[in-house]
Write a protein that holds these residues in place. Structure first.
Motif, mmCIF file in Angstrom:
data_model
loop_
_atom_site.group_PDB
_atom_site.id
_atom_site.type_symbol
_atom_site.label_atom_id
_atom_site.label_comp_id
_atom_site.label_asym_id
_atom_site.label_seq_id
_atom_site.Cartn_x
_atom_site.Cartn_y
_atom_site.Cartn_z
ATOM 1 N N ALA A 104 21.146 -7.717 -6.291
ATOM 2 C CA ALA A 104 20.217 -8.568 -7.032
ATOM 3 C C ALA A 104 20.356 -8.379 -8.531
ATOM 4 O O ALA A 104 20.474 -9.347 -9.296
ATOM 5 C CB ALA A 104 18.781 -8.277 -6.598
ATOM 6 N N GLY A 117 20.301 -14.065 -7.527
ATOM 7 C CA GLY A 117 19.649 -12.814 -7.917
ATOM 8 C C GLY A 117 18.167 -12.826 -7.596
ATOM 9 O O GLY A 117 17.614 -11.832 -7.097
ATOM 10 N N MET A 133 17.652 -12.388 -3.862
ATOM 11 C CA MET A 133 17.880 -11.010 -3.452
ATOM 12 C C MET A 133 16.711 -10.100 -3.838
ATOM 13 O O MET A 133 16.414 -9.127 -3.135
ATOM 14 C CB MET A 133 19.176 -10.488 -4.069
ATOM 15 C CG MET A 133 20.449 -11.046 -3.445
ATOM 16 S SD MET A 133 20.657 -10.607 -1.676
ATOM 17 C CE MET A 133 20.067 -12.116 -0.894
#
Length: 485
Positions: free
Chosen positions: A220, A249, A252
């Motif tokens: 992430a 990102g 995540m």
């Protein structure tokens, strides 16, 4: 649960600083911290030498971003492990990994190889700095920590200016490879001093390492940091690559929260963000990272482009921060013991805002002395902010949680630095792109730098808001911090 005997809890018996029994360990911690800090900036003045030897200038920016990325994403992992396995094995592992990366970087035969070896360096650096500060928090009392953390903070501040200067000296008179080879004896000395002078007692218990959480967090943060660092450079901000990196990102991070809720021993416990004191000090650290890197990155460019002064003189102007920061940090203990942590931090942030405001006004009329004075005031302010906020966070938790808390603090500062520099740089680059003269026109440099300084000012004001939201925190008789909210 791991436990730790905390030596040095009696300041009258042991003394503070380099002449006490803990002095050699403090020197080792400062040396290890200095190595990590300098390697974040030492390459800046070595670009021509490295590119001339290895070629491929287009890949050179990765040498900085990949080091910062590897360091940032590994900090929470090491911090959690230090609370379960102990500080000593983790910091020695970090120094060893940093040493290995330094040797490989010095032997690099191509730009891709050097980039890969910088990853190894960054992963080692991710263990060294936060655990060094955590060890200082373990062996010194709250009353002593302000001066000690001031020493450690001054190492980082000095390194931000000394790094480019040393890189230039090595490149000009020896070889760029010595930028990395010089770390070999220093790592060995730091490791040896820690082995011989640092002793901890850990109850050996079984722990369940949160590998899933560590992996998801790394993915992430890698996506988000790379999106910020490369946005406007490798790809446009509104390009599919940029949007995809931010979206992935963010997704995540949502997955990470889900994983941590079900982990037996989460690598970054969510309770860190549920406690008001820890949340606000984390946000303060985020702001400190952005302000510090914003000033040290743009002041030299501003002075050299607008006034045509030499890099050495511009470096000396920025060095005013390194004078103000440790001076304020070393004396902050007297202040927060008298008026509390929150008021001390607020005073520091007001000074930082005044310094940033002065820089913003100076951009239109460049003046070397005013810039240096502004940097000094900012350094004073940050010295009253960074150290007390960290000590307040450390002292609010028991030993077994201190590594996570310290790691979160430094993780936030690293993220603040990365995001801040990227955002400030995007603002300046946008102005350069709209003016024919670009970076070679003093007037354009002044305008672009002024915009970046205004962004730093906005960041400082936002950090004041975070400090204002911090609960009142004062030292109790048992050495722990009590909060009013």
């Amino acid at each position: 649960m791991s436990t730790k005997s905390e030596p040095g809890t009696n300041p009258h018996r042991h003394g503070v600083g380099f002449r006490s029994e803990r002095g050699p360990l403090l020197v080792a911690l400062m040396l290890a911290t200095g190595l990590v800090a300098i390697d974040a900036t030492i390459l800046a003045t070595s670009v021509p030498s490295i590119v001339g030897d290895l070629g491929d200038f287009s890949q050179f920016p990765w040498l900085f971003s990949i080091y910062l990325l590897a360091q940032a994403v590994s900090v929470p992992v090491y911090a959690k492990l230090s609370d379960t396995l102990g500080r000593k094995p983790l910091i020695l592992f970090g120094i060893g990994l940093f040493l290995l990366g330094s040797i490989l970087c010095g032997l690099a035969w191509s730009m891709p190889a050097l980039i890969v070896f910088r990853v190894i360096q960054g992963l080692g650096a991710g263990a060294v700095q936060p655990i060094a500060v955590t060890i200082a928090g373990d062996i010194y009392t709250v009353e002593e920590r302000a001066k000690v953390q001031g020493y450690l903070a001054s190492v980082w501040a000095i390194a931000s200016v000394a790094g480019p200067l040393l890189g230039g000296l090595f490149s000009e008179f020896l070889s760029w490879r010595w930028i990395f080879f010089v770390n070999i004896p220093l790592c060995i000395v730091a490791g040896w001093m820690i082995v011989t002078h640092f002793h901890e007692k850990i109850e050996k218990t079984k722990h369940r390492i949160d590998y899933a959480g560590s992996a998801v967090l790394t993915v992430a943060l890698s996506a988000l940091i790379l999106a910020v660092l490369e946005g406007g450079e490798a790809w446009a901000w509104d390009s599919p690559a940029s949007i995809g990196a931010f979206a992935f990102g963010g997704l995540m991070l949502v997955v990470f929260v889900f994983v941590e809720r079900h982990a037996a021993e989460p690598v970054l416990p969510l309770w860190v963000f549920s406690r008001r004191l820890l949340l606000t000090t984390t946000l303060i650290s985020l702001g400190v990272g952005a302000i510090l890197l914003g000033v040290t990155s743009f002041v030299p460019t501003f002075l050299e482009g607008a006034l045509h002064i030499t890099p050495l003189v511009s470096g000396l102007a920025v060095a005013a921060i390194t004078l103000g920061w440790p001076l304020a940090a070393s004396q902050s203990g007297r202040l927060y013991l008298r008026i509390g942590f929150k008021r001390t931090i607020l005073i520091g942030m007001v000074l930082a805002v005044l310094g940033a405001l002065s820089l913003s006004f100076t951009a239109g009329r460049p003046d070397l002395l005013v810039v240096a004075a502004s940097c000094f005031v900012i350094g004073l302010g940050l010295g009253l902010v960074a150290t007390p906020s960290l000590i307040a966070a450390q002292s609010s938790v028991p030993w077994e949680e201190r590594g996570v808390v310290t790691g979160t603090n430094f993780f936030a500062r690293s993220i603040g630095s990365a995001v801040g520099v990227a955002v400030f740089g995007a603002i300046a680059n946008g102005i350069y792109a709209g003016h024919p003269g670009g970076e070679s026109d003093p007037a354009t440099v002044a305008v672009a730098s002024g915009a970046a300084f205004v962004a730093v000012l906005v960041c400082a004001v936002a950090t004041v808001a975070a400090a204002a939201a911090m609960p009142d925190a004062r030292l109790r008789s048992d050495g722990r911090v009590a909060t009013a909210g």
